[in-house]
Design a protein around this motif. Structure first.
Motif, mmCIF file in Angstrom:
data_model
loop_
_atom_site.group_PDB
_atom_site.id
_atom_site.type_symbol
_atom_site.label_atom_id
_atom_site.label_comp_id
_atom_site.label_asym_id
_atom_site.label_seq_id
_atom_site.Cartn_x
_atom_site.Cartn_y
_atom_site.Cartn_z
ATOM 1 N N TYR A 51 -49.195 44.632 -5.658
ATOM 2 C CA TYR A 51 -50.227 44.219 -4.465
ATOM 3 C C TYR A 51 -50.800 45.361 -3.738
ATOM 4 N N HIS A 52 -52.288 45.699 -4.048
ATOM 5 C CA HIS A 52 -52.605 46.992 -3.280
ATOM 6 C C HIS A 52 -52.013 47.990 -3.659
ATOM 7 N N ASP A 56 -52.511 43.338 6.747
ATOM 8 C CA ASP A 56 -52.544 43.660 5.263
ATOM 9 C C ASP A 56 -52.148 45.246 5.064
ATOM 10 N N LYS A 81 -49.002 41.667 3.287
ATOM 11 C CA LYS A 81 -50.057 41.061 3.817
ATOM 12 C C LYS A 81 -50.088 40.884 5.314
ATOM 13 N N ARG A 90 -56.327 48.403 0.730
ATOM 14 C CA ARG A 90 -56.949 48.278 -0.768
ATOM 15 C C ARG A 90 -56.959 50.078 -1.129
ATOM 16 N N ASP A 99 -53.192 44.414 -10.473
ATOM 17 C CA ASP A 99 -52.621 43.472 -9.368
ATOM 18 C C ASP A 99 -51.966 42.180 -10.005
#
Length: 532
Positions: free
Chosen positions: A486-487, A263, A442, A266, A89
């Motif tokens: 990011y994720h 978001d 997000k 994950r 990340d």
């Protein structure tokens, strides 16, 4: 007579108004007398021809011998080290590596590149199978604009935003409308989804957030002792969030215990291509500016014709093709080309240097000749006619491009200014532009805050919502190179092709110029190349 560089062949064809398939360029560059071969091809093609094909070239030069490839090891187009993104990340370093490049117009330079493509033992290029390519566009609102700026249309846009983003949050909270919450007994547990209507601090150092849904507004208090208080610093006006907490004794306010953003999950696992194929991500070319870096662009397009770049089959340009006119104060003093249409004509000439068989997708930016309010439709017919090189796909800003299973959300990035201005420096900055992009992912919206630097065009739907999680998020605008994951979404800001202008000096912008991020679509690993 020595072979010419493929880029020199492309330039010669471009001066006559033609582009060519990559293999056709290779054959012309290897002809015993490339200028004579080019002239013969131009004499034999029909008047309707726009792109020179291998068949066109072979019809002229098949009877003439073609120079064999050199026996010594080939020299790479650019002796450039690369920086590769990791799967972590945390972002990797964003500094490119500078290397020297031979003069593109000097065929006698021993370090110049003769090989445009990979050659097999029979002397023929192992060309990529174009039939394997796939490209589709989603969320393109070009030609769909119905907004006239009336108040009721803004209401409709924000209602659509709320409805779509609240769906992403309903699996996390048991939402009740504000109107229903206001009638609940004091001390009750409550959960609410709403757009941020106001954020202000209290005398005691707490935070009061006013949330709005389709039935009304409700005040929510985040006390300073809560571990979620730092999340308040990330809030932007008009974004959609969910809160959980307990009502005060008089049921007039909610004491917040938890706060949620829409978001990216994950657990997101990106799609990848079924073969080894690459895409070049660039933006902010700014043709027409005195500071446009033409030599860096020439080196980039030379490299695209090299064997090293044989797998680069897609070019995605995230806005600001030209410098524009009247974009900032005293811009006319920094223009090399003062007419906006002449700027696009010149951009088209530079685009001709790109290999003719590459798939190109372009979106507009705030310097381009389209409306400033977002979403920005693709260019009008006159500009499309000017930029019809290689049958480029011209779509709106933003738009989602899916290439060989990999979805790429392309957004020029004006809202990054807003995010960087509103959030603490450790959470978003120009030097780490990708971190500002993380916040847009997000919030699942490319431009959540209205009324500040970002202009909004009311439409039947909010085209700026990120409904589906992309595999790659590509932006420009801030003229800073930055990337990270990011994720598991690869976020890339691709820098620019313009050196620092006087205006940029006045506002303390030091651009990252001449960068080209290259993404392996089969692994989503990335290499950043610098051309100066």
């Amino acid at each position: 007579m020595p072979s010419e560089t493929p880029a020199s062949v492309v330039q010669s064809l471009a001066r006559h108004g033609y582009n060519a398939e990559r293999e056709a360029v290779t054959l012309l560059a290897r002809a015993p007398d490339p200028p004579e071969a080019i002239g013969a091809v131009l004499e034999n093609i029909s008047e309707e021809t726009l792109r020179i094909t291998v068949t066109d070239v072979r019809a002229v030069i098949d009877s003439a011998p073609i120079e064999d490839p050199p026996q010594e090891p080939p020299v790479e187009a650019q002796n450039t080290e690369s920086n590769q993104a990791t799967d972590a990340d945390s972002p990797v370093e964003t500094e490119g590596v500078t290397s020297k490049q031979p003069k593109r117009d000097d065929p006698t330079d021993s370090s110049a590149v003769d090989d445009a493509e990979e050659i097999d033992t029979s002397g023929n290029r192992r060309a990529s199978d174009i039939s394997l390519r796939s490209l589709s566009i989603a969320n393109d609102m070009t030609g769909q604009s119905t907004g006239t700026g009336e108040y009721k249309q803004f209401v409709r846009t924000f209602r659509d935003r709320y409805e779509r983003l609240s769906k992403l949050l309903r699996s996390r909270v048991n939402h009740r409308p504000t109107k229903a919450i206001s009638k609940m007994p004091g001390g009750s547990e409550a959960e609410l989804i709403g757009l941020v209507n106001d954020v202000r601090s209290t005398k005691g150092g707490h935070w009061l957030i006013e949330l709005e849904d389709t039935t009304g507004t409700f005040p929510c208090l985040v006390t300073k002792d809560k571990n979620i208080s730092e999340l308040v610093n990330e809030l932007l006006m008009d974004e959609c969030i969910a809160v959980q907490g307990r009502l005060s004794d008089d049921a007039g306010i909610m004491f917040v215990d938890s706060l949620h953003f829409p978001d990216v999950p994950r657990t997101h696992r990106p799609s990848t291509a079924d073969r080894h194929v690459q895409a070049a991500l660039i933006s902010d070319i700014h043709v027409g500016s005195q500071e446009f870096m033409a030599e860096a662009w020439h080196q980039f397009t030379d490299w695209l014709h090299s064997e090293e770049a044989q797998h680069v089959e897609y070019l995605l340009i995230a806005g600001d093709m030209v410098e524009g006119v009247g974009v900032y104060p005293n811009q006319d003093k920094e223009l090399d080309i003062i007419d906006i249409y002449d700027q696009y004509e010149m951009f088209a000439e530079y685009l001709k240097e790109v290999p003719g068989d590459m798939e190109i997708v372009m979106i507009p930016g705030n310097h381009d000749a389209v409306r400033l309010a977002e979403p920005q439709p693709g260019f009008d017919d006159r500009l499309r006619d000017i930029m019809d090189i290689h049958d480029a796909r011209i779509v709106s800003n933003p738009a989602t491009v899916t290439i060989e299973n990999v979805s790429v959300l392309m957004y020029h990035g004006v809202s990054l200014d807003e995010v960087i201005a509103e959030l603490p420096e450790e959470k978003a900055s120009y030097d780490e532009s990708h971190k500002a992009m993380y916040h847009l992912l997000k919030k699942r919206h490319v431009a959540p805050q209205y009324g500040g630097r970002n202009r909004l065009a009311p439409e039947t739907q909010d085209y700026l919502v990120i409904d589906n999680v992309p595999d790659i998020f590509h932006t420009g605008h801030v003229h800073k190179i930055g990337w990270g994951k990011y994720h598991n979404v690869l976020a890339v800001n691709s820098g620019c092709w313009q050196a620092q202008t006087d205006f940029q000096k006045s506002v303390n912008i030091n651009p990252d110029s001449g960068y080209a991020p290259i993404v392996d679509l089969d692994t989503l690993n990335m290499t950043v190349r610098k051309f100066v």
